[in-house]
Design a protein around this motif. Structure first.
Motif, PDB file in Angstrom:
ATOM      1  N   GLY A 112       1.626 -43.444 -53.441  1.00 38.32           N
ATOM      2  CA  GLY A 112       2.995 -43.914 -53.623  1.00 38.32           C
ATOM      3  C   GLY A 112       3.868 -43.107 -52.692  1.00 38.32           C
ATOM      4  O   GLY A 112       3.795 -41.883 -52.697  1.00 38.32           O
ATOM      5  N   THR A 113       4.686 -43.742 -51.872  1.00 36.52           N
ATOM      6  CA  THR A 113       5.458 -42.981 -50.894  1.00 36.52           C
ATOM      7  C   THR A 113       6.923 -43.408 -50.874  1.00 36.52           C
ATOM      8  O   THR A 113       7.276 -44.488 -51.337  1.00 36.52           O
ATOM      9  N   SER A 114       7.727 -42.545 -50.304  1.00 36.22           N
ATOM     10  CA  SER A 114       9.132 -42.844 -50.085  1.00 36.22           C
ATOM     11  C   SER A 114       9.596 -42.001 -48.907  1.00 36.22           C
ATOM     12  O   SER A 114       9.158 -40.865 -48.760  1.00 36.22           O
ATOM     13  N   ILE A 115      10.455 -42.564 -48.057  1.00 37.95           N
ATOM     14  CA  ILE A 115      10.908 -41.759 -46.920  1.00 37.95           C
ATOM     15  C   ILE A 115      11.926 -40.715 -47.350  1.00 37.95           C
ATOM     16  O   ILE A 115      12.276 -39.844 -46.587  1.00 37.95           O
ATOM     17  N   TYR A 116      12.400 -40.806 -48.583  1.00 40.47           N
ATOM     18  CA  TYR A 116      13.434 -39.858 -49.004  1.00 40.47           C
ATOM     19  C   TYR A 116      12.881 -38.608 -49.667  1.00 40.47           C
ATOM     20  O   TYR A 116      13.627 -37.737 -50.047  1.00 40.47           O
ATOM     21  N   ASP A 117      11.575 -38.526 -49.875  1.00 36.03           N
ATOM     22  CA  ASP A 117      11.067 -37.267 -50.411  1.00 36.03           C
ATOM     23  C   ASP A 117       9.745 -36.905 -49.735  1.00 36.03           C
ATOM     24  O   ASP A 117       9.350 -37.505 -48.744  1.00 36.03           O
ATOM     25  N   GLU A 118       9.084 -35.913 -50.296  1.00 35.32           N
ATOM     26  CA  GLU A 118       7.933 -35.338 -49.631  1.00 35.32           C
ATOM     27  C   GLU A 118       6.670 -36.189 -49.726  1.00 35.32           C
ATOM     28  O   GLU A 118       5.687 -35.927 -49.054  1.00 35.32           O
ATOM     29  N   SER A 119       6.686 -37.262 -50.549  1.00 33.26           N
ATOM     30  CA  SER A 119       5.455 -38.014 -50.792  1.00 33.26           C
ATOM     31  C   SER A 119       4.879 -38.615 -49.515  1.00 33.26           C
ATOM     32  O   SER A 119       3.667 -38.743 -49.371  1.00 33.26           O
ATOM     33  N   LEU A 120       5.745 -38.954 -48.576  1.00 28.08           N
ATOM     34  CA  LEU A 120       5.278 -39.531 -47.327  1.00 28.08           C
ATOM     35  C   LEU A 120       4.437 -38.532 -46.543  1.00 28.08           C
ATOM     36  O   LEU A 120       3.433 -38.889 -45.930  1.00 28.08           O
ATOM     37  N   TYR A 121       4.836 -37.274 -46.572  1.00 30.70           N
ATOM     38  CA  TYR A 121       4.089 -36.240 -45.851  1.00 30.70           C
ATOM     39  C   TYR A 121       2.719 -36.030 -46.472  1.00 30.70           C
ATOM     40  O   TYR A 121       1.744 -35.773 -45.785  1.00 30.70           O
TER      41      TYR A 121
END
Lengths: 309, 396
Positions: free
Chosen positions: A148-157
């Protein structure tokens, strides 16, 4: 790959072009396939194919361009919008892409990103779990990794770090050497980042190998460090790099002696940065920096090896 | 609150509802007896008062301000920095009469205006408060935050800012020519960038009585450490309390703000759940320590990790049982790989204040001992000032 407007190009611009999340709204739709060569670790060139998601393009990928698109694929990243309305169509395309992939590059690793998690309905975890199950069912036999990702937090990294991890041939060797290095520094943990993207390449493993000179590495479990620390670090440093670039400065190194720990972040090789975390208050940052300087040569060598293989 | 629709009708204040704030004298809700410097935060409904307060003092991410609820009654927020502050976050429909305390109790009045709101309503409300304040407490500093600047393009932003400024002055002159001498300060602010921090810092400077002494200390520090710029920051709110005499370049200020924010976030990131073993480690040389001498020609720095007597402030930590009080965190980041580069240093001065200084990298690396010696002196000076400040407040 992914449906129109699911966030493929936003993601790419954030990770590889050092743009802040707020600017992604300005990106237009990708037409056809945008090919990007990204230098990662200096000489390892990632060939990023950002495929436009509109139906017309998708159809042509699956028919006329089928062999071009799906040949020599190392990793397929399929992006799903968490709040999409056309999920069934999305899944249909996804299944066809899987088929194409199995036909032309059966060894490719598959990552599924459930994107725009920041817009997901509460409770986010349940929404994500439901989606994840749905996707795993749709994938059938193929082994997939879902994030699960979002560009607004660290999950994308977090997601991208593990994607990149599969592409680095000698990650295990790097990790072993980092562990040795951590022992030499009396460090709790050593983390290696790629220079431009600040994605995590390798970390020291928590257990110190027996018979190693130098003091034993503290058991990492005893410290109970924050599980999201790698991604958060990537995010923080990336944000700070961005603020530095606004004043036409370039971020170079960082050392901290804070209440809870001592840390040094410095260049390891010309394409990587290393972060050393020490919880022993008697260790000086200057000593850590010296150790980095001493280890630099060995790691340059290791990296050279990784590119030949 | 920030992303609300521009429905100007909603800002009408003709509603007769009076939310009388709960009074317990002007000595406020805070239990301690310290005299707090009071700041009044005014403005129409949805102007962004609570957003400002929350972003600055409660670390609320700017994006989240959208979800803040309308303030219905005056909320008093206590905040301790170099001086104890009390910020009164007022509902939009408050008037001088319903405030619950005479204006003479406040040191500063901040009036928040939405930059898109050029109509009569906020301006007449502001003028009403200015006139009342001038009558009751001519010494009060009057600040106007033209807020939500991010909503407009650069040109419109300046134009609206100028218009609001002009209208307020015109209205004041219309009432009486003697109001021409009222000192009004206008700031263009937004929660999405550093303009809010910079503006509020300037407001704060007028309230810190010990400011000239702090500035003197910073000047001395800069002169003796070859630092082109140094700030004394409040670590939690990221407002700067004082700076040296050289002009503030907002790019540098922004960088310092971001740096502080990064360090604040890092602090908890690698926190260990178990207390460290404080026992001194047996001497463990770094790999091939024999060749270290050739590699570190810089004399004041010690190459070995356990050698005592390095001329750094961290020597305090080499004592067998270092107490937390004696340890002041520090950090440094170098901003340019080449030789003439700059280093941004961070040294905690008191539990709330930190010194951020720009230094040439050569100075930082070559004369770190002397630098830290200067920091120790600076710290002693600031701590003394804070002590005196506290005594006078307690004594009052």
């Amino acid at each position: 790959m992914g449906a129109s407007g699911s966030g493929k190009t936003s993601m790419r611009s954030l990770i590889f072009s050092n743009n802040p999340a707020s600017l992604t709204a300005r990106l237009g739709a990708t037409i056809d396939v945008e090919q990007n060569h990204v230098r990662f670790l200096g000489d390892l060139i990632l060939n990023l194919w950002d495929c436009g998601g509109q139906d017309a393009f998708m159809d042509s990928y699956l028919t006329t361009q089928r062999s071009t698109i799906f040949q020599h694929v190392g990793v397929m990243i399929y992006v799903f919008d968490v709040e999409t309305r056309g999920m069934s169509k999305d899944l249909e395309y996804y299944r066809e892409c899987l088929e194409g992939l199995q036909q032309f590059s059966p060894d490719a690793a598959i990552f599924l990103l459930v994107h725009k998690m920041d817009l997901a309905r509460e409770p986010k975890n349940t929404t994500f779990d439901k989606k994840k199950k749905e996707l795993q069912e749709a994938s059938g036999e193929a082994s997939v990794t879902v994030f699960g990702t979002s560009i607004y937090d660290e999950s994308l990294y977090k997601a991208w770090s593990s994607i990149v991890h599969t592409l680095i041939p000698n990650a295990a060797v790097l990790s072993k050497h980092l562990t040795t290095f951590a022992g030499a520094c009396s460090a709790t943990e050593v983390i290696l980042f790629e220079r431009t993207t600040f994605l995590v390449i390798a970390t020291s493993s928590p257990l110190s190998p027996p018979g190693q000179s130098g003091s034993p590495v503290d058991d990492i479990d005893a410290h109970q460090l924050d599980p999201t620390r790698y991604e958060r670090t990537s995010e923080l440093i990336k944000a700070f790099k961005h603020s530095c670039s606004r004043v036409r400065e370039e971020f170079h190194s960082l050392e901290m002696e804070l209440h809870n720990f001592t840390a040094v972040l410095d260049e390891m090789t010309k394409n990587t940065y290393v972060l050393i975390i020490v919880h022993d208050p008697t260790i000086e940052t200057a000593a850590l920096k010296l150790n980095i300087r001493m280890a630099r040569r060995k790691f340059e060598e290791l990296q050279g090896d990784s590119l030949i293989s | 609150m920030v992303n609300g629709p521009p429905s100007y009708a909603a800002t009408s204040t003709t509603t007769p509802i009076v939310n009388r704030p709960q009074l317990n004298g002007h000595r406020t809700a805070s239990s301690d007896a310290v005299t707090r410097t009071k700041i009044l935060l005014l403005g129409l409904r949805r102007a962004g008062k609570t957003s400002i307060q929350q972003v600055l003092f409660n670390n609320l991410p700017p994006k989240q301000t959208f979800y803040l609820e309308t303030t219905m009654r005056t909320v008093k927020h206590a905040f301790d920095t170099v001086i104890p502050l009390e910020i009164w976050d007022c509902p939009g429909n408050i008037t001088v009469e319903t405030l619950g305390a005479p204006l003479s109790h406040f040191s500063t009045m901040i009036f928040v205006i939405d930059i898109r709101d050029l109509y009569n309503n906020p301006i007449s409300k502001l003028v009403e408060f200015i006139v009342a304040a001038y009558r009751e407490n001519p010494n009060m500093s009057l600040e106007v935050f033209v807020h939500k600047a991010e909503k407009l393009q650069e040109d419109d932003k300046i134009e609206n800012f100028r218009q609001i400024h002009e209208r307020v002055s015109d209205r004041l002159l219309d009432i009486s020519p003697e109001y021409e001498q009222i000192q009004l300060n206008f700031h263009l602010t937004s929660v999405y960038d550093h303009s809010l921090h910079e503006a509020f810092s300037k407001v704060l400077h007028k309230l810190v009585e010990s400011l000239p002494y702090l500035e003197d200390l910073l000047n001395v520090f800069c002169a003796n450490s070859q630092s082109p710029k140094a700030f004394l920051f409040d670590t939690t709110s990221r407002l700067y309390i004082a700076t040296d005499a050289s002009p503030v370049d907002s790019a540098t200020h922004n960088l310092c703000c971001d740096y502080l924010q990064m360090l604040n976030s890092f602090g908890s990131l690698y926190k260990s759940a178990t207390p460290h073993s404080r026992k001194p480690l047996p001497f463990t040389p770094p790999p091939s320590a024999s060749s270290t001498s050739s590699l570190s020609p810089v004399p004041p720095r010690s190459s070995s990790s356990t050698s005592p007597g390095t001329p750094t402030s961290s020597t305090t930590r080499l004592t067998p049982h270092p107490s937390k009080d004696l340890f002041y965190p520090s950090a440094a980041t170098s901003l340019h790989p080449s030789t003439p580069g700059t280093t941004l240093t961070y040294h905690l001065i008191t539990s709330q204040l930190a010194l951020l200084a720009l230094l040439p990298t050569s100075v930082y690396e070559g004369r770190r001992g002397l630098l830290e010696f200067n920091v120790v002196f600076f710290r002693e000076g600031v701590q003394e000032i804070c002590e005196v400040e506290k005594e006078t407040r307690d004594g009052r």
